[in-house]
Design a protein around this motif. Structure first.
Motif, PDB file in Angstrom:
ATOM      1  N   LYS A  13      -6.915   5.418   9.124  1.00 24.96           N
ATOM      2  CA  LYS A  13      -6.047   6.601   9.049  1.00 24.96           C
ATOM      3  C   LYS A  13      -6.768   7.866   9.544  1.00 24.96           C
ATOM      4  O   LYS A  13      -6.204   8.675  10.287  1.00 24.96           O
ATOM      5  CB  LYS A  13      -5.612   6.790   7.600  1.00 24.96           C
ATOM      6  N   LYS A  61      -4.193   3.599   3.137  1.00 21.47           N
ATOM      7  CA  LYS A  61      -5.618   3.782   2.808  1.00 21.47           C
ATOM      8  C   LYS A  61      -6.452   2.578   3.239  1.00 21.47           C
ATOM      9  O   LYS A  61      -7.624   2.707   3.558  1.00 21.47           O
ATOM     10  CB  LYS A  61      -5.787   3.969   1.291  1.00 21.47           C
ATOM     11  N   ASN A  95      -9.339   4.812   3.996  1.00 23.53           N
ATOM     12  CA  ASN A  95      -8.808   5.700   5.033  1.00 23.53           C
ATOM     13  C   ASN A  95      -9.538   5.571   6.376  1.00 23.53           C
ATOM     14  O   ASN A  95      -9.409   6.447   7.241  1.00 23.53           O
ATOM     15  CB  ASN A  95      -8.843   7.162   4.583  1.00 23.53           C
TER      16      ASN A  95
END
Lengths: 422, 175
Positions: free
Chosen positions: B52, B35, B49
């Protein structure tokens, strides 16, 4: 063809007559260190390997250094879990708050590191152990868990690089200056990655154990695998009352092979400073004379030893820290703290206006005890100056030696201790 | 064969910026670490995030990737949790190189100029057996240094923990 000291240690630890760079071996580990904020995870991982007892209860060394004394409830809870897990595994050597110190200082000072053997630790500055002629190596918690279970770790045999250091140390110029000089000379980015750095020559022979620890400590910051000084009479004297284990004066063969050899004459080495942000962005002190700062810090596994504190006391005796500067000293261990107290150094420094805190990694890890806030300019005798290292990402950290920090703290601006009126 | 898009890193991507200091004391957990991974590297990665969500499969970097001498494993677990399946660089910082081997995440030493020949968002295809990385977007190709047999064995076992656990369970020597 002969072998270097690092190759000899790795050959002996892996039960071989000879090793060559590039080879991958499993070696025996003399001791494995872990500390408060990663230790519980090491033990959890260790148990997940299907073991309940560590390979040797005397050789797994546990230290509380990053989180102590706990500045908040989260750290207090982590420390409680840590104590519980250390107790559960019946570890012989647990240096908890009250007997604490920075793990690397503890490992060397308490005799848990032995010349000619390999010791590992879950903190990057485990390279410090090379000061007594051991191979000190930093590893992650996975490697620590495996070593706790098996007494072993895997290594690739590194190529060796020799620094032949000659000349006479100028007054107030310290091992830290040589570290930073090499950092600027070699740069952080490349040449020394994965290498074993060997320090030799008359200027190394004349270095105290404290200086050798500083020098080996910062080899991790050069990207190297380890840094090492072959054991000699200084080592023998240092270890005499610290360990009963037998050890040998292991050293490199005359015909050992080196990837590179550098000659450094330190006779005109000036105090050296790393500018904020990058370790290899170094300048000699003349370029920074007069630079203002508002925080001064001496401590850490790099420069929190008795010799460092004695140097500060000598410079700061009967003087006052400048009104625009806050200065903190954190001795590297309880033993160092007590010795500095008994020698009268702490009295000198308190009278000069230095705040002294209990041994820990302190603000060097940016976790507690004098962390940097927005806009702070810190003159530090620590080991790292990256953005956010000591706290705020909007603070600037200059790295230098304890003598420069001491002289500068009095003037309130960067000052060359060689020309300071002491 | 792995296929996906890459993020091309700037110089000096340090472990410090991949996992910033406030998370060093957090648990080592791919999901949690992913995260906040890369949050100190770029403004656009700084929110939860942030890295990601870009969905990169590869990172292409220059010298000393993940340097700065941190031994924390959050760096590797964070990257794995964020979906990274291989990192190509001219060189890697040794601590994270070691951690990557221990976790079975390929840290691949590639051609010196690979980072110059790739742009963020390019689609790459990595053939681990042959050590060939194709840039499908640009129609170029790079080679990598093959992994040592031990490194491959650890990766096949799913990391050093599994590798050693199996040996302990079978009573085999570790050598």
């Amino acid at each position: 063809m002969g072998m270097t000291i690092t190759e000899k240690i790795m050959a002996r630890s892996s039960g071989r007559d000879k090793v060559t760079p590039g080879e991958l071996v499993w070696t025996d580990i003399h001791s494995v260190m872990t500390m408060d904020f990663l230790g519980r995870q090491c033990f959890d991982k260790f148990r997940s390997l299907g073991k309940t007892e560590v390979f040797d209860k005397d050789k797994v060394i546990c230290v509380s250094d990053h989180l102590v004394p706990p500045p908040n409830q989260r750290f207090a809870n982590m420390l409680n879990e840590w104590r519980e897990v250390v107790k559960q595994h019946d570890i012989t050597h647990f240096y908890d708050l009250g007997r604490q110190g920075i793990a690397h200082q503890i490992m060397v000072e308490q005799g848990h590191v032995l010349p000619g053997t390999i010791s590992i630790g879950t903190d990057s500055h485990a390279n410090t152990y090379g000061a007594v002629g051991a191979m000190g190596n930093a590893i992650g918690v996975t490697d620590a868990a495996v070593a706790m279970a098996t007494g072993k770790a895997w290594f690739r045999i590194p190529k060796s690089v020799k620094f032949n250091v000659t000349g006479k140390w100028q007054p107030w110029v310290m091992a830290k200056d040589l570290s930073l000089h090499i950092m600027g000379m070699m740069h952080w980015n490349g040449h020394l990655l994965y290498k074993a750095l060997e320090f030799t020559g008359p200027a190394i022979s004349s270095l105290s154990m404290a200086g050798r620890m500083t020098l080996c400590n910062m080899t991790v910051d050069l990207g190297a695998k380890n840094g090492i000084v072959a054991p000699d009479v200084v080592t023998e004297r240092y270890l005499r009352n610290r360990t009963n284990d037998k050890w040998h004066f292991v050293k490199s063969d005359e015909d050992a092979e080196y990837d590179m050899v550098y000659d450094i004459d330190i006779s005109d080495l000036a105090p050296t400073i790393a500018l904020p942000g990058k370790l290899d962005d170094t300048v000699t002190i003349d370029k920074l004379i007069g630079q203002k700062f508002n925080k001064a810090f001496v401590g850490t596994c790099t420069n929190g030893r008795l010799e460092d504190i004695a140097t500060m006391a000598e410079i700061m005796k009967d003087k006052q820290v400048h009104r625009d500067v806050n200065m903190i000293l954190v001795p590297a261990s309880q033993t160092v703290y007590l010795e500095a107290l008994q020698a009268g150094h702490l009295e000198t420094l308190i009278k000069a206006g230095v705040a002294i805190d209990t041994p820990s990694c302190a603000s060097c890890a940016g976790l507690h005890t004098g962390v940097a806030g927005d806009g702070d300019i810190v003159l530090s005798a620590g080991n790292r100056n990256m953005t956010g290292r000591m706290g705020s990402r909007n603070a600037k950290v200059y790295l230098t030696s304890p003598s420069v920090v001491a002289a500068s703290a009095i003037r309130g601006e960067v000052t060359d201790p060689r020309t300071f009126d002491i | 064969m792995i296929k996906g898009t890459c993020w091309v890193a700037d110089d000096y991507v340090m472990a410090y910026d991949i996992i910033t200091s406030e998370y060093w004391t957090s648990p080592i957990d791919p999901e949690e670490n992913s995260k906040i991974v890369m949050s100190g590297v770029k403004e656009e990665f700084s929110k939860e995030n942030g890295f990601k969500d870009k969905g990169y499969t590869f990172i292409v970097a220059n010298h000393n990737f993940a340097g700065g001498g941190k031994s924390i494993e959050h760096v590797v677990t964070g990257l794995m949790g964020a979906g990274i399946q291989a990192v190509f660089a001219t060189s890697f910082a040794r601590l994270q190189f070691r951690n990557a081997i221990n976790y079975g995440l390929p840290f691949i030493t590639s051609d010196d100029n690979m980072h110059l020949g790739c742009e963020t968002g390019d689609e790459l295809e990595y053939d681990a057996d042959k050590g060939i990385i194709k840039n499908l977007t640009k129609g170029t190709q790079f080679t990598s240094v093959p992994a040592a047999p031990f490194v491959s064995k650890v990766a096949e076992a799913g990391g050093l923990m599994n590798f050693v656990r199996e040996k302990i369970a079978n009573g085999e020597p570790i050598e």
